[in-house]
Scaffold this active site. Structure first.
Site, mmCIF file in Angstrom:
data_model
loop_
_atom_site.group_PDB
_atom_site.id
_atom_site.type_symbol
_atom_site.label_atom_id
_atom_site.label_comp_id
_atom_site.label_asym_id
_atom_site.label_seq_id
_atom_site.Cartn_x
_atom_site.Cartn_y
_atom_site.Cartn_z
ATOM 1 N N GLY A 144 -65.056 9.937 91.202
ATOM 2 C CA GLY A 144 -65.693 9.174 90.138
ATOM 3 C C GLY A 144 -65.425 7.692 90.249
ATOM 4 N N GLY A 173 -65.165 4.124 87.702
ATOM 5 C CA GLY A 173 -65.187 3.577 86.348
ATOM 6 C C GLY A 173 -65.182 2.073 86.377
ATOM 7 N N GLY A 225 -61.735 1.101 88.279
ATOM 8 C CA GLY A 225 -61.381 1.534 89.629
ATOM 9 C C GLY A 225 -62.118 2.794 90.008
ATOM 10 C CE LYS A 265 -58.589 4.253 87.752
ATOM 11 N NZ LYS A 265 -58.885 4.510 86.348
ATOM 12 C CG ASP A 270 -61.909 4.883 76.535
ATOM 13 O OD1 ASP A 270 -62.740 5.143 75.652
ATOM 14 O OD2 ASP A 270 -62.206 4.455 77.643
#
Lengths: 315, 246
Positions: free
Chosen positions: A33, A35, A38, A53, A144
């Site tokens: 993924g 974002g 990062g 990550k 979040d």
């Protein structure tokens, strides 16, 4: 100091990263993924598959890794993905920070949830509240919280929180949020880190599962009316209203209310299950293996009777 | 950083500066005064990633020791908050590296520190970020092409105040628009910390043709020389008369 244009670091498949400090090696399998802070890659390490990550903004990596470490210290409860390594690696002459964590194989809530399955939704939300409670106990909020950050872990059969970038110390200002889940955006409170901020977002997660809410929520800001209109969540309406208005100050209070819920649908389901199993039984009567079983049971029963009669005559 | 105040400019534009001074050079000069220049570029809905007209957005921010992002109008709210926060952190990190340089006697970037030390530095930066005082000058591009983005801009500024309010440190912001009919730039709001004032600045959306970004920056930055007087507020609405000239 670089001005952060965009934090994405592109890694081609099969790229090998070697940690500058800990010397561990990771080979990229594919991208999971991307974002605003990062990118996450699936990698092969010496001890299995991990999620890695990486970001151009090293402060993002340092911060998130630190949070995952704090979450690891919370006793007995697994909150975040397990953190394995934090390091820097040089790619094309530039040094980037990265961290390596447990790879959680899961399904998005949106793909998992079927409207009307109140019991399942309640169970998962209670698991979530339990985890949030422990994050709050540790002195933080998740921040979040949104559907995208919730996964159903196939292996462990429970809900998992991912992306701990928004975790904030209680009392500070919330640093990362998504408008639709933010109580400041809905004008229902401040953007300050306190447990009720997370609980507001829990309610918004549930509401986001309702198609009516998704449709009307983008334009209308009257939350109470939007809750009333969310047809697929009727049994939760009072809890949702309490959560968005800030009535719950602790995750446990919201969990307790969920515990007390009894769903009318549930009884109907059970009746249906009952009818279903009966039909199943009548099917079995014509089944040859069932006949054999019947003979077997009869034989054992007769044997017992003979034995009993025999013993009786013995005396 | 005089008295623990961080000063930053937030420029919201759709790029294509076409008149007056070179915005990149002006930005560099402003950065030398210890004020960071941060830029948010707003894309048209039909534009794809990084259109050429917005290339200068990154250049201005880079020259101004600031942060830049290029987004669609609907992402503005989250972006304004993120950019303000990031810019502040970046400025603090700059000071911390200076301190580190003093300790180690050589240029020491945060990237050169081992993970554990980095973590400690990070903790200090975060603590400062929460408590330091903040002054933000918001400079809004109101040229013709920005017209349909004004409501998103307004929303994002309201949102920024919600975030600033939640911090422990104090904050002040002021709003400038550019261009206007007679002047390059115009002050709409002097230093204030009241979110309600934003609504008074945006009763009508007004727009004009040219985009003198560099000159506007140079003009607006002068407000940092003014004393912050908390209560006394004077506001002016966005100049609606300017529309005719485009």
């Amino acid at each position: 100091m670089t001005s952060s244009i965009h934090p994405t670091v592109r890694l081609a498949d099969r790229t090998t990263l070697v940690g500058k400090w800990h010397k561990r090696r990771y080979q990229v399998i594919g991208r999971i993924g991307e974002g605003s802070r990062g990118s996450i890659y699936l990698v092969q390490g010496s001890r299995g598959r991990f999620a890695l990550k990486i970001s151009k903004d090293s402060s993002v990596i340092t911060r998130e890794a630190k949070i995952l470490k704090v979450m690891r210290k919370v006793q007995g409860v697994q909150l975040g993905p397990f953190l394995f390594d934090v390091d820097d690696a040089v790619i094309h002459q530039t040094s980037y920070s990265f961290y390596v964590m447990e790879y959680i194989e899961g399904i998005q809530i949106k793909d998992w949830y079927q409207p009307g399955k109140f019991n399942q939704l309640a169970t998962v939300m209670k698991q979530l509240l339990f985890q949030l409670h422990h994050i709050h106990q540790a002195g933080y909020i998740f921040g979040d919280l949104k559907l995208e950050n919730l996964l159903i872990d196939r292996k462990r059969k429970r809900i998992r929180l991912v992306d701990f970038g928004g975790v904030t110390k209680i009392g500070r200002s919330v640093r990362e949020y998504t408008s639709q889940y933010d109580r400041g955006y809905w004008q229902m409170g401040e953007r300050r880190a306190e447990p009720s901020y997370d609980l507001f977002a829990v309610a918004m997660c549930m509401l986001q599962l309702d198609s009516m809410f998704r449709k009307n929520g983008a334009t209308n800001k009257n939350l109470m009316r939007l809750i009333d209109q969310s047809q697929t969540l009727v049994p939760f309406h009072s809890i949702l209203k309490k959560a968005v208005s800030g009535s719950y100050t602790h995750a446990t209070e919201m969990k307790r209310d969920l515990d007390r819920l009894r769903f009318p649908q549930q009884r109907k389901n059970r009746r249906r299950i009952g009818a279903h199993s009966m039909a199943h039984a009548s099917h079995q009567a014509s089944d040859p293996t069932y006949k054999n079983e019947l003979i077997g049971i009869t034989a054992v029963f007769m044997g017992q009777v003979f034995l009993f009669v025999g013993i009786y005559y013995w005396f | 950083m005089g008295k623990g105040t961080i000063r930053q400019i937030l420029l919201i534009t759709d790029g294509c500066s076409n008149q007056g001074e070179d915005p990149v050079r002006v930005s560099e000069q402003i950065a030398q005064q210890g004020i960071s220049v941060n830029v948010i570029g707003v894309m048209e809905d039909d534009q794809t990633e990084n259109p050429t007209g917005l290339a200068e957005v990154n250049e201005i921010a880079q020259a101004g020791n600031g942060v830049s992002r290029i987004v669609y109008a609907e992402e503005l709210s989250e972006t304004v908050q993120m950019v303000t926060q990031k810019a502040m952190t970046q400025t603090i990190q700059g000071y911390v590296s200076q301190e580190l340089k003093g300790i180690f006697g050589k240029e020491m970037r945060e990237e050169d520190l081992p993970p554990d030390t980095k973590e400690e530095v990070q903790e200090i930066v975060e603590e400062l970020g929460e408590t330091v005082d903040l002054q933000v000058l918001i400079l809004i591009d109101t040229s013709a092409s920005m017209q349909d983005k004004m409501s998103a801009v307004r929303e994002s500024l309201n949102d920024m105040v919600i975030s600033l309010k939640s911090r422990m440190g104090s904050y002040y912001f002021s709003i400038y628009q550019f261009p206007t009919r007679r002047k390059i730039t115009k002050q709409l709001l002097s230093w204030t910390n009241r979110g309600a004032d934003i609504a008074k600045v945006f009763p009508k959306l007004a727009t004009g043709g040219i985009t003198p970004t560099g000159s506007a920056l140079k003009e607006a930055v002068k407000i940092f020389d003014q004393e912050v007087i908390g209560e006394e507020v004077d506001y002016d609405i966005i100049d609606t008369s300017y529309r005719s000239s485009s």
